[in-house]
Design an enzyme around this catalytic site. Structure first.
Site, short mmCIF file in Angstrom:
data_model
loop_
_atom_site.label_atom_id
_atom_site.label_comp_id
_atom_site.label_asym_id
_atom_site.label_seq_id
_atom_site.Cartn_x
_atom_site.Cartn_y
_atom_site.Cartn_z
CG HIS A 1 -80.13 67.23 -20.99
ND1 HIS A 1 -80.99 66.78 -21.98
CD2 HIS A 1 -80.54 66.61 -19.85
CE1 HIS A 1 -81.86 65.93 -21.47
NE2 HIS A 1 -81.62 65.81 -20.17
CD GLU B 1 -82.31 62.34 -15.42
OE1 GLU B 1 -82.66 62.87 -14.34
OE2 GLU B 1 -82.81 62.63 -16.52
#
Length: 308
Positions: free
Chosen positions: A27, A116
């Site tokens: 990201h 994550e």
């Protein structure tokens, strides 16, 4: 038609369905990257991108389009996306998507297993500083964050994702057209992407510990070689791979994969066989010679004892 011919035909068909590229993207810059204090008041999964992160994602989309469309017409490639459910990865994908028309995107799926690493719930800055210092001593792969995960835990869920991914490919759930290049793009996180590569290329825990994280909107491109194996060395240079923390042996393996046939075994992978059995002889003949020499030595010793 013989069974052998049928099998060869099935293999060719499966190769046609394989994505041309599997691209891992981290990201863009998030508020948490800019200031870790953001984690003390905002849940990790809700941390947004910064303005720079949005720009990085748009630039990444433009770069991705240039890379994929090079040397082919716009009608000859398609993309399928998997995306982590976190706000920063979803926002990154939205910005990447601006570079492509709808005809190029055949699907997108939110995939919770590429999220994550879980660092716990709200993170207290001073406590996290101590925790990360402890992790550095303990080892990044096995250290489990209090109320969270270790990299080994992430490895386990990524392994589960692999099973689903291969079923999607083999059953053509991605609706791939063999006449078009399919690019499978996974928008995820730094550690998750490193674990993905570790799992795919069968890297060891020790090798994982030496890998460097991806930068924001950094990417790793696994491209399909002519024999059906994927390699980082088709698109990326040796210098890049060294910067990522790959050893010369790992880079040599990536180069071997460019032309390797799917299912082949790289005999030069020192971190497998030689890591544990380097003391063994290379052949039965050498083993027989060793036994013969031992027997001769014992016989000579016995003869000398009797003579004396």
């Amino acid at each position: 038609m013989s069974e052998h011919q049928n099998n060869n035909g099935d293999k060719r068909q499966r190769l046609h369905l394989l994505p041309k590229r599997i691209i891992l993207i981290r990201h863009g810059e998030s508020q948490g990257n800019l200031n870790t204090a953001a984690y003390t008041t905002t849940p990790d999964h809700k941390i947004p991108l910064t303005e720079l992160g949005i720009t990085q994602a748009r630039d990444c989309g433009s770069h991705l389009k240039s890379l994929i469309s090079a040397n082919i017409t716009s009608s000859d490639y398609r993309l399928y996306f998997y995306v982590s459910p976190y706000e920063r990865t979803r926002s990154t994908l939205r910005e990447i998507g601006r570079s492509f028309s709808k005809k190029h995107i055949i699907g997108v799926r939110e995939e919770c297993r590429v999220r994550e690493q879980d660092f716990g719930n709200f993170q207290v800055s001073e406590r996290m500083k101590v925790i990360k210092e402890t992790r550095a001593k303990f080892g990044r792969f096995y250290y489990r964050f209090p109320e969270g995960e270790s990299a080994a835990d992430v490895f386990d869920r990524v392994s589960g994702f692999f099973e689903s991914l291969w079923r999607d490919i083999e059953l053509n759930r991605l609706k791939s057209d063999p006449s078009q290049e399919l690019n499978l793009v996974i928008v995820s996180h730094g550690l998750t992407s490193r674990v993905f590569l570790m799992k795919w290329f069968k890297w060891t825990v020790e090798q994982f510990e030496l890998l460097n994280n991806l930068g924001n909107c950094g990417f790793r491109i696994m491209e399909l070689g002519d024999g059906g194996e994927y390699s980082l060395a088709i698109h990326h240079t040796e210098e890049e791979m060294l910067e990522w923390g790959l050893s010369p042996a790992m880079i040599a393996d990536q180069k071997w994969r460019i032309h390797a046939k799917k299912g082949d075994w790289n005999e030069n992978c020192s971190w497998y066989y030689d890591e544990f059995f380097d003391h063994l002889t290379d052949s039965e003949e050498e083993e027989e010679k060793r036994k013969h020499d031992t027997e001769c030595y014992n016989a000579d010793s016995t003869f000398e004892s009797l003579s004396s």
